[in-house]
Each structure stands twice: as structure tokens, then as C-alpha cells.
Scaffold this motif. Structure first.
Motif, PDB file in Angstrom:
ATOM      1  N   LEU A   9       0.813  -1.215   0.000  1.00 50.50           N
ATOM      2  CA  LEU A   9       0.000   0.000   0.000  1.00 50.50           C
ATOM      3  C   LEU A   9       0.846   1.263   0.000  1.00 50.50           C
ATOM      4  O   LEU A   9       0.471   2.262  -0.620  1.00 50.50           O
ATOM      5  CB  LEU A   9      -0.958   0.010   1.200  1.00 50.50           C
ATOM      6  CG  LEU A   9      -2.263  -0.779   1.034  1.00 50.50           C
ATOM      7  CD1 LEU A   9      -1.986  -2.283   0.985  1.00 50.50           C
ATOM      8  CD2 LEU A   9      -3.241  -0.462   2.161  1.00 50.50           C
ATOM      9  N   SER A  10       1.985   1.245   0.674  1.00 50.57           N
ATOM     10  CA  SER A  10       2.840   2.423   0.689  1.00 50.57           C
ATOM     11  C   SER A  10       3.417   2.680  -0.693  1.00 50.57           C
ATOM     12  O   SER A  10       3.501   3.830  -1.142  1.00 50.57           O
ATOM     13  CB  SER A  10       3.969   2.242   1.708  1.00 50.57           C
ATOM     14  OG  SER A  10       4.824   3.363   1.722  1.00 50.57           O
ATOM     15  N   HIS A  11       3.819   1.625  -1.381  1.00 50.30           N
ATOM     16  CA  HIS A  11       4.344   1.779  -2.733  1.00 50.30           C
ATOM     17  C   HIS A  11       3.278   2.327  -3.673  1.00 50.30           C
ATOM     18  O   HIS A  11       3.569   3.174  -4.532  1.00 50.30           O
ATOM     19  CB  HIS A  11       4.851   0.438  -3.256  1.00 50.30           C
ATOM     20  CG  HIS A  11       6.013  -0.103  -2.496  1.00 50.30           C
ATOM     21  ND1 HIS A  11       6.575  -1.333  -2.774  1.00 50.30           N
ATOM     22  CD2 HIS A  11       6.735   0.429  -1.473  1.00 50.30           C
ATOM     23  CE1 HIS A  11       7.592  -1.544  -1.948  1.00 50.30           C
ATOM     24  NE2 HIS A  11       7.699  -0.493  -1.143  1.00 50.30           N
ATOM     25  N   ALA A  12       2.042   1.852  -3.519  1.00 51.38           N
ATOM     26  CA  ALA A  12       0.953   2.357  -4.356  1.00 51.38           C
ATOM     27  C   ALA A  12       0.742   3.849  -4.119  1.00 51.38           C
ATOM     28  O   ALA A  12       0.501   4.613  -5.055  1.00 51.38           O
ATOM     29  CB  ALA A  12      -0.336   1.592  -4.070  1.00 51.38           C
ATOM     30  N   SER A  13       0.851   4.280  -2.865  1.00 52.84           N
ATOM     31  CA  SER A  13       0.688   5.692  -2.542  1.00 52.84           C
ATOM     32  C   SER A  13       1.801   6.528  -3.147  1.00 52.84           C
ATOM     33  O   SER A  13       1.564   7.586  -3.741  1.00 52.84           O
ATOM     34  CB  SER A  13       0.657   5.880  -1.022  1.00 52.84           C
ATOM     35  OG  SER A  13       0.537   7.241  -0.676  1.00 52.84           O
ATOM     36  N   THR A  14       3.047   6.061  -3.024  1.00 57.90           N
ATOM     37  CA  THR A  14       4.179   6.789  -3.587  1.00 57.90           C
ATOM     38  C   THR A  14       4.044   6.920  -5.103  1.00 57.90           C
ATOM     39  O   THR A  14       4.448   7.928  -5.691  1.00 57.90           O
ATOM     40  CB  THR A  14       5.495   6.084  -3.229  1.00 57.90           C
ATOM     41  OG1 THR A  14       5.607   5.999  -1.808  1.00 57.90           O
ATOM     42  CG2 THR A  14       6.698   6.838  -3.771  1.00 57.90           C
ATOM     43  N   ALA A  15       3.446   5.902  -5.737  1.00 60.95           N
ATOM     44  CA  ALA A  15       3.247   5.922  -7.185  1.00 60.95           C
ATOM     45  C   ALA A  15       2.042   6.762  -7.591  1.00 60.95           C
ATOM     46  O   ALA A  15       1.794   6.947  -8.788  1.00 60.95           O
ATOM     47  CB  ALA A  15       3.074   4.502  -7.709  1.00 60.95           C
ATOM     48  N   GLY A  16       1.292   7.276  -6.596  1.00 60.78           N
ATOM     49  CA  GLY A  16       0.107   8.082  -6.891  1.00 60.78           C
ATOM     50  C   GLY A  16      -1.083   7.254  -7.316  1.00 60.78           C
ATOM     51  O   GLY A  16      -1.994   7.748  -8.001  1.00 60.78           O
ATOM     52  N   GLY A  17      -1.124   5.989  -6.906  1.00 63.18           N
ATOM     53  CA  GLY A  17      -2.194   5.092  -7.313  1.00 63.18           C
ATOM     54  C   GLY A  17      -3.115   4.704  -6.175  1.00 63.18           C
ATOM     55  O   GLY A  17      -3.026   5.228  -5.064  1.00 63.18           O
ATOM     56  N   SER A  18      -3.994   3.754  -6.459  1.00 60.60           N
ATOM     57  CA  SER A  18      -4.977   3.258  -5.498  1.00 60.60           C
ATOM     58  C   SER A  18      -4.763   1.771  -5.285  1.00 60.60           C
ATOM     59  O   SER A  18      -4.834   0.982  -6.230  1.00 60.60           O
ATOM     60  CB  SER A  18      -6.399   3.508  -6.010  1.00 60.60           C
ATOM     61  OG  SER A  18      -7.343   2.725  -5.296  1.00 60.60           O
TER      62      SER A  18
END
Length: 267
Positions: free
Chosen positions: A172-181
Motif C-alpha cells: 500500500l505504501s508503494h501504491a501511494s508513492t506511485a500516486g495510485g490506489s
């Protein structure tokens, strides 16, 4: 160790107690009632020693549910210098320890030779060692203060959605850093989703690894989605507790994260 409120196991990544080491990870997981641990290889010498890890698992009665292959850029050479060598050893150790899952990052862009063979290597290792190897979603490297400027650091890409990997790990943290959901990724991956790193982020250029519920990834909704689709993989708390002022405060953070996770997995 206690049974979770749901059939889905909730484990603790040993990276969640950093700068403490692997031994502390097992101790905290057993004390707080996690169902197991994911061993982050590379944080200390013990993590790379399967005999020592097996002794910790037996002493604390906490099973190893996953091995995270050494992938960090800042890690000292562990289990070889190439992604292929490291992943091969991770699969061997997972089989030896009875861990069903190996988590791996995609190769870096300058590791082109390994990147070309990764999609073929993974199923070969899975068949040989009887483990599931789940590729993790990553993110573009952003330049601080310039959110639109980023580098494509991974091959063939940081997002495994359209790549030929059968099993995936959602961070989830990686998804946030990538600007995704994370929820959108979980829905699009379907049954390819086999492993979850439950954490959170606020879209910073940093990989924040906040406690679930503290960022923009709607971790509660993601957990409820896992229940709805009868997800049978493991949920791993992989959070950054380096700012904890004491061991007691670190354990409080990790106990609250465990309670949050089980509450939402129980519906």
C-alpha cells in the motif's frame, strides 16, 4: 501466538521493528499475537541464516510465513550480487523453513540481464521448491520538490499489472508513492493477488510505510475487499516504527496496527 479472528493470517514483517533486528521481530510478533513473520533478508546477519531463523521461530512459536528476498539498494551483498542469485537462494530458504511465499522486487534498470530472464525464472523456482513467488508493486523514483520529475528505476516496469507474473504482492505504501490506489490494483489483479504488505502513505516522494489508516490508501476498504473476494493469502504488517521513542511505544504501534487489521478482516 493466537488465532486471528478470520481465516486470513496476519503476520509481522521483521522490518517493522527496525532499527532493532530479526530476533526482536520474532519476539514482538509472539508477544503481540501475530500469526507469523515475514523475514526481511538484509537487515542483519541473522535474517540470512536459515538455521538461526528456524531457532527463533521454534523458540517464540511463531512460524515464518514469507521470505522477502534481499532487494534493497542500500543492502550489503547478501546471497549473491545479482537478483537471480538472491531470488534463487530465497526460494531455497523458504522451502527449508516451510514458508509458503517469497516476496521479490523487480530488478533495477541497470540489471538488464537478470530482468530479461525473471519472468521465466520465477515459475521454474516455484515448481522446484514448492513456493509461491509474488512480485511486488514498486514506484517511480521522484525528485524531492519536483513531483513531476521521476526516474524509471525498474525493469521492465515498477507496476507489474500488465507484466507476465502469475502471483503479485500488493504494497500500500508503494501504491501511494506511485500516486495510485491499492483498492483499484487489488480489483484489477484479481486472483493474481497472493500477498499483501499492509501499510499506508500520503503520496510523498518517500516510501513512508505508515500504519494502516494513517494515509490515503483506504486500508480499511482494502481489507474489506479481501474478505469479499475470499482472499486466502497472508496479510503482512510492514510499517515504519523508527520514530517510536521506546520499545514500549513501538509495540503499542504494532499492537494497534494488528487490532485494526483483524477488526476489518472480521467484517
Amino acid at each position: 501466538m493466537t488465532e486471528s479472528a478470520d481465516i486470513r493470517r496476519v503476520a509481522l514483517s521483521t522490518s517493522s521493528v527496525y532499527p532493532e533486528g530479526t530476533s526482536s521481530g520474532f519476539e514482538v510478533a509472539g508477544k503481540l499475537g501475530y500469526d507469523g513473520v515475514e523475514v526481511m533478508v538484509g537487515i542483519d546477519a541473522i535474517a540470512a541464516d536459515p538455521v538461526a531463523v528456524a531457532k527463533l521461530a521454534a523458540f517464540h512459536q511463531v512460524p515464518v510465513l514469507a521470505i522477502h528476498a534481499p532487494c534493497l539498494l542500500v543492502s550489503k551483498p547478501v546471497w549473491g550480487r545479482t537478483p537471480t542469485a538472491r531470488l534463487t537462494r530465497a526460494a531455497e530458504v523458504a522451502e527449508e523453513l516451510g514458508a509458503p511465499t517469497v516476496v521479490v522486487h523487480p530488478p533495477f534498470r541497470w540489471q538488464r540481464k537478470d530482468a530479461e530472464g525473471f519472468p521465466e525464472l520465477i515459475p521454474q523456482l516455484e515448481a522446484k521448491h514448492g513456493v509461491t513467488i509474488a512480485m511486488e508493486n514498486m514506484y517511480p523514483w521522484k525528485v524531492p520538490g519536483q513531483q513531476r520529475v521521476h526516474a524509471e528505476a525498474y525493469l521492465p516496469h515498477w507496476d507489474p499489472t500488465h507484466l507476465p507474473y502469475e502471483h503479485l504482492t500488493l504494497d500500500l505504501s508503494h501504491a501511494s508513492t506511485a500516486g495510485g490506489s491499492s483498492l483499484e490494483l487489488a480489483r484489477s489483479w484479481g486472483e493474481r493477488l497472493r500477498h499483501v504488505h499492509l501499510t499506508d502513505g500520503r503520496g510523498s516522494f518517500k516510501d513512508e510505510h505508515l500504519s494502516p489508516g494513517e494515509g490515503d490508501q483506504h486500508a480499511d476498504e482494502l481489507l474489506r475487499h479481501l474478505v469479499e473476494v475470499d482472499f486466502t493469502g497472508d496479510v503482512i504488517l510492514e510499517v515504519n516504527t523508527r520514530s517510536a521513542g521506546s520499545k514500549a511505544q513501538r509495540e503499542k504501534v504494532l499492537a494497534e496496527a494488528l487490532a485494526f487489521t483483524r477488526r476489518h478482516l472480521a467484517g
